[in-house]
Design a protein around this motif. Structure first.
Motif, PDB file in Angstrom:
ATOM      1  N   ASP A  61       0.813  -1.249   0.032  1.00 20.30           N
ATOM      2  CA  ASP A  61      -0.213   0.105   0.098  1.00 20.30           C
ATOM      3  C   ASP A  61       0.928   1.325  -0.034  1.00 20.30           C
ATOM      4  O   ASP A  61       2.033   1.229  -0.280  1.00 20.30           O
ATOM      5  N   GLY A  62       0.358   2.398   0.183  1.00 19.77           N
ATOM      6  CA  GLY A  62       0.953   3.563   0.281  1.00 19.77           C
ATOM      7  C   GLY A  62       2.025   3.885   1.421  1.00 19.77           C
ATOM      8  O   GLY A  62       2.944   4.435   1.194  1.00 19.77           O
ATOM      9  N   SER A  63       2.217   2.843   2.374  1.00 17.30           N
ATOM     10  CA  SER A  63       3.147   2.937   3.428  1.00 17.30           C
ATOM     11  C   SER A  63       4.193   1.955   3.063  1.00 17.30           C
ATOM     12  O   SER A  63       5.084   1.664   4.056  1.00 17.30           O
ATOM     13  N   ASP A  64       4.202   1.250   1.912  1.00 20.46           N
ATOM     14  CA  ASP A  64       5.028   0.133   1.538  1.00 20.46           C
ATOM     15  C   ASP A  64       4.985  -1.050   2.246  1.00 20.46           C
ATOM     16  O   ASP A  64       6.073  -1.621   2.523  1.00 20.46           O
ATOM     17  N   MET A  65       3.752  -1.402   2.901  1.00 21.77           N
ATOM     18  CA  MET A  65       3.497  -2.662   3.788  1.00 21.77           C
ATOM     19  C   MET A  65       2.420  -3.537   3.011  1.00 21.77           C
ATOM     20  O   MET A  65       1.627  -3.051   2.209  1.00 21.77           O
ATOM     21  N   ALA A  66       2.506  -4.508   3.208  1.00 24.93           N
ATOM     22  CA  ALA A  66       1.400  -5.435   2.632  1.00 24.93           C
ATOM     23  C   ALA A  66       1.194  -6.664   3.644  1.00 24.93           C
ATOM     24  O   ALA A  66       2.229  -7.045   4.365  1.00 24.93           O
ATOM     25  N   LYS A  67      -0.103  -7.045   3.786  1.00 28.54           N
ATOM     26  CA  LYS A  67      -0.426  -8.112   4.955  1.00 28.54           C
ATOM     27  C   LYS A  67      -0.279  -9.455   3.962  1.00 28.54           C
ATOM     28  O   LYS A  67      -0.622  -9.586   2.982  1.00 28.54           O
ATOM     29  N   MET A  68       0.263 -10.306   4.826  1.00 26.25           N
ATOM     30  CA  MET A  68       0.448 -11.734   4.296  1.00 26.25           C
ATOM     31  C   MET A  68       0.183 -12.711   5.223  1.00 26.25           C
ATOM     32  O   MET A  68       0.597 -12.768   6.358  1.00 26.25           O
ATOM     33  N   GLU A  69      -0.360 -13.776   4.688  1.00 32.43           N
ATOM     34  CA  GLU A  69      -0.661 -14.896   5.600  1.00 32.43           C
ATOM     35  C   GLU A  69       0.583 -15.830   5.619  1.00 32.43           C
ATOM     36  O   GLU A  69       0.581 -16.579   4.707  1.00 32.43           O
ATOM     37  N   MET A  70       1.551 -15.755   6.773  1.00 35.14           N
ATOM     38  CA  MET A  70       2.635 -16.352   6.569  1.00 35.14           C
ATOM     39  C   MET A  70       2.499 -17.896   6.809  1.00 35.14           C
ATOM     40  O   MET A  70       3.383 -18.846   6.313  1.00 35.14           O
ATOM     41  N   LYS A  71       1.479 -18.196   7.420  1.00 30.34           N
ATOM     42  CA  LYS A  71       1.363 -19.739   7.729  1.00 30.34           C
ATOM     43  C   LYS A  71       1.256 -20.506   6.346  1.00 30.34           C
ATOM     44  O   LYS A  71       2.077 -21.532   6.167  1.00 30.34           O
ATOM     45  N   GLN A  72       0.646 -19.834   5.282  1.00 29.39           N
ATOM     46  CA  GLN A  72       0.754 -20.237   3.961  1.00 29.39           C
ATOM     47  C   GLN A  72       1.904 -20.440   3.481  1.00 29.39           C
ATOM     48  O   GLN A  72       2.416 -21.478   2.622  1.00 29.39           O
ATOM     49  N   TRP A  73       2.562 -19.239   3.357  1.00 27.29           N
ATOM     50  CA  TRP A  73       4.071 -19.332   2.850  1.00 27.29           C
ATOM     51  C   TRP A  73       5.020 -20.389   3.399  1.00 27.29           C
ATOM     52  O   TRP A  73       5.668 -20.840   2.786  1.00 27.29           O
ATOM     53  N   PHE A  74       4.863 -20.414   4.583  1.00 27.65           N
ATOM     54  CA  PHE A  74       5.858 -21.366   5.437  1.00 27.65           C
ATOM     55  C   PHE A  74       5.353 -22.759   5.236  1.00 27.65           C
ATOM     56  O   PHE A  74       6.070 -23.342   5.050  1.00 27.65           O
ATOM     57  N   GLY A  75       4.360 -23.049   4.863  1.00 31.81           N
ATOM     58  CA  GLY A  75       3.638 -24.457   4.548  1.00 31.81           C
ATOM     59  C   GLY A  75       4.062 -24.804   3.175  1.00 31.81           C
ATOM     60  O   GLY A  75       4.676 -25.802   2.992  1.00 31.81           O
ATOM     61  N   THR A  76       3.973 -23.886   2.080  1.00 31.90           N
ATOM     62  CA  THR A  76       4.496 -24.238   0.673  1.00 31.90           C
ATOM     63  C   THR A  76       5.901 -24.397   0.827  1.00 31.90           C
ATOM     64  O   THR A  76       6.183 -25.282   0.141  1.00 31.90           O
ATOM     65  N   PHE A  77       6.411 -23.585   1.485  1.00 30.56           N
ATOM     66  CA  PHE A  77       8.078 -23.637   1.771  1.00 30.56           C
ATOM     67  C   PHE A  77       8.538 -25.157   2.248  1.00 30.56           C
ATOM     68  O   PHE A  77       9.426 -25.753   1.507  1.00 30.56           O
ATOM     69  N   SER A  78       7.735 -25.354   3.430  1.00 35.34           N
ATOM     70  CA  SER A  78       8.146 -26.809   3.777  1.00 35.34           C
ATOM     71  C   SER A  78       7.894 -27.817   3.042  1.00 35.34           C
ATOM     72  O   SER A  78       8.803 -28.689   2.748  1.00 35.34           O
TER      73      SER A  78
END
Length: 213
Positions: A61-78
């Motif tokens: 967004d305008g503050s250079d931040m983004a919301k992410m669901e990290m459980k999904q990302w860690f799950g795919t990585f694992s």
């Protein structure tokens, strides 16, 4: 779901359990094999960070931040780090839109830990209280279909002479260790079943950690 006790985590202690454990320890968990697999782990970390960066660029967004669901990302990585050494391909590359494999993996993990009334009161099994047995058969069929597909691909690669050298994955190693050897039918279990059950138990272990997290 455990291939009639062929899966090492569910099989009773005995000659079969000891032999499969020996293969796993020598061919997948040895110091040499872990060292050989290091580039896969490094590559997956880099790919994972790159995917997160691209997601941030797309959604910030305008503050250079983004919301992410990290459980999904860690799950795919694992899962990628687990599946790539097993069958030579990334988990995320094997899953297509509408594929039930991820859901089947989750159900597989949940059902293995489920309390089934007939385990304590066997004469009630015919009632299938809670529908667990029906669901187990369904999930087992789905999981077996996926692993059987991987196995057939590896057999074709092996027959064409492409499966050799240092780039062998664990399924390649199992094919080499079991086919044409005295262990091809170990304690009455055929080689294909041993390979599928052994690869699946590794997938189950990482999926359990993801579900519990």
């Amino acid at each position: 779901m455990g291939y009639n006790y062929a899966m090492i985590g569910l099989s009773p202690y005995g000659p079969y359990w000891r032999q499969v454990r020996k293969v796993i320890m020598l061919e997948f968990l040895s110091s040499r094999r872990i060292e050989m697999l290091a580039p896969i782990r490094v590559a997956e970390v880099k790919a994972w960070i790159g995917d997160i960066y691209r997601c941030w660029v797309k959604n910030k967004d305008g503050s250079d931040m983004a919301k992410m669901e990290m459980k999904q990302w860690f799950g795919t990585f694992s899962r990628n780090v687990t599946v790539k050494p097993l069958v030579g391909k990334r988990y995320s590359d094997t899953v297509k839109e509408g594929d039930r494999f991820p859901e089947a993996m989750r159900k597989f993990t949940e059902l293995l830990a489920a309390f089934v009334v007939s385990d304590s009161v066997p004469f009630l099994r015919w009632l299938d209280l809670g529908g667990y047995e029906k669901e187990m058969k369904k999930v087992a069929k789905e999981m077996d279909g996926v692993v059987q597909g991987w196995l057939e691909e590896h057999k074709m690669k092996r027959s064409s002479g492409d499966a050799n050298g240092e780039q062998q994955d664990f399924m390649d190693v199992l094919l080499s260790a079991l086919y044409g050897s005295s262990d091809e039918h170990l304690e009455g279990v055929d080689a294909d079943t041993i390979i599928k059950a052994t690869c699946l138990v590794r997938t189950f272990l990482i999926e359990s950690s993801i579900v519990l997290a």
